[in-house]
Design a protein around this motif. Structure first.
Motif, PDB file in Angstrom:
ATOM      1  N   ASN A 265     -10.217  -2.458 -10.785  1.00 36.18           N
ATOM      2  CA  ASN A 265      -9.792  -1.193 -10.196  1.00 36.18           C
ATOM      3  C   ASN A 265      -8.362  -1.350  -9.704  1.00 36.18           C
ATOM      4  OD1 ASN A 265      -9.785  -2.103  -7.386  1.00 36.18           O
ATOM      5  ND2 ASN A 265     -12.029  -1.952  -7.464  1.00 36.18           N
ATOM      6  N   ASN A 266      -7.728  -0.242  -9.388  1.00 36.60           N
ATOM      7  CA  ASN A 266      -6.330  -0.266  -8.968  1.00 36.60           C
ATOM      8  C   ASN A 266      -6.142  -1.071  -7.687  1.00 36.60           C
ATOM      9  OD1 ASN A 266      -3.489   0.804  -9.223  1.00 36.60           O
ATOM     10  ND2 ASN A 266      -4.030   1.564  -7.202  1.00 36.60           N
ATOM     11  N   ASP A 267      -7.077  -0.966  -6.756  1.00 33.61           N
ATOM     12  CA  ASP A 267      -6.938  -1.702  -5.492  1.00 33.61           C
ATOM     13  C   ASP A 267      -6.885  -3.209  -5.729  1.00 33.61           C
ATOM     14  OD1 ASP A 267      -6.869   0.634  -4.015  1.00 33.61           O
ATOM     15  OD2 ASP A 267      -9.023   0.618  -3.623  1.00 33.61           O
ATOM     16  N   LYS A 268      -7.686  -3.702  -6.652  1.00 34.53           N
ATOM     17  CA  LYS A 268      -7.654  -5.137  -6.967  1.00 34.53           C
ATOM     18  C   LYS A 268      -6.318  -5.509  -7.599  1.00 34.53           C
ATOM     19  CE  LYS A 268     -12.440  -6.446  -7.123  1.00 34.53           C
ATOM     20  NZ  LYS A 268     -12.431  -7.035  -5.805  1.00 34.53           N
TER      21      LYS A 268
ATOM     22  N   ASN B 229       2.247   1.595  -3.536  1.00 33.71           N
ATOM     23  CA  ASN B 229       1.172   2.040  -4.417  1.00 33.71           C
ATOM     24  C   ASN B 229       0.902   3.535  -4.236  1.00 33.71           C
ATOM     25  OD1 ASN B 229      -1.087   1.683  -6.281  1.00 33.71           O
ATOM     26  ND2 ASN B 229      -2.373   1.940  -4.471  1.00 33.71           N
TER      27      ASN B 229
ATOM     28  N   ASN C  79       0.825  -1.209   0.000  1.00 27.12           N
ATOM     29  CA  ASN C  79       0.000   0.000   0.000  1.00 27.12           C
ATOM     30  C   ASN C  79       0.860   1.260   0.000  1.00 27.12           C
ATOM     31  OD1 ASN C  79      -2.310  -1.520  -0.074  1.00 27.12           O
ATOM     32  ND2 ASN C  79      -2.741  -1.345   2.104  1.00 27.12           N
TER      33      ASN C  79
ATOM     34  N   ASP D 237      -3.310   7.363 -11.039  1.00 24.95           N
ATOM     35  CA  ASP D 237      -3.981   6.356 -10.212  1.00 24.95           C
ATOM     36  C   ASP D 237      -3.911   4.970 -10.846  1.00 24.95           C
ATOM     37  OD1 ASP D 237      -4.618   8.232  -8.328  1.00 24.95           O
ATOM     38  OD2 ASP D 237      -6.704   8.448  -8.955  1.00 24.95           O
TER      39      ASP D 237
END
Length: 168
Positions: free
Chosen positions: A103-106, A59, A56, A69
């Motif tokens: 999405n970016n989190d995935k 990122n 995290n 993003d």
């Protein structure tokens, strides 16, 4: 479970180091093996949290550094930071896109500890603008990219030993 049963299901090779440490005392060998399992369980949770915090932080850093993003996708191009991982990144992106959940989190959660560790190699550190050490604001003075890479590699190898039920 009796010692001979453990030996059969776990393998002599796995129990051998515990047998040697216990002077070949069967009961002590099994206790050492069980102790190692409990110790591994405790470390695994801590290392898992470290891995989440590391990825995290990386990122967030690269989202800001690249002002993007979607930096993971956009750096998977020729001469990009993630050029060497491009095929894997594209495969993961397509999977999530086809499922309608991209999405970016995935994407961030999809990559291994090794992926994040390799961002500290000399090549990736250089291509990433030599800024990634900023995610460690309290690092010891003089600690360099190669030092961080070696430490992260040691943590990753330790984590893998635990995950594969090796000895701590």
């Amino acid at each position: 479970m009796k010692y001979d049963e453990c030996l059969q299901v776990l393998s002599p090779a796995r129990l051998n180091k515990y047998a040697q440490a216990s002077g070949n005392e069967k009961a002590k060998t099994l206790r050492l093996y069980q102790y190692n399992i409990k110790l591994s369980q405790r470390f695994y949770g801590v290392i898992g949290m470290f891995e989440i915090m590391l990825r995290n932080a990386i990122n967030a850093h690269y989202k800001q550094y690249f002002n993007d993003d979607n930096w993971i996708i956009n750096q998977a191009r020729p001469n990009g930071l993630l050029e060497q991982e491009a095929s894997e990144i594209v495969r993961i992106q397509r999977t999530y896109t086809n499922m309608g959940v991209y999405n970016n989190d995935k994407m961030v959660a999809s990559f291994t500890f090794g992926f994040w560790t390799y961002l500290f190699t000399r090549r990736n550190y250089r291509i990433g603008g030599k800024t990634l050490l900023q995610i460690f604001p309290n690092k010891a003075h003089g600690l360099k990219q190669t030092d961080i890479y070696k430490q992260l590699t040691a943590i990753r190898e330790f984590r893998n030993r635990i995950a594969h039920h090796g000895s701590v």
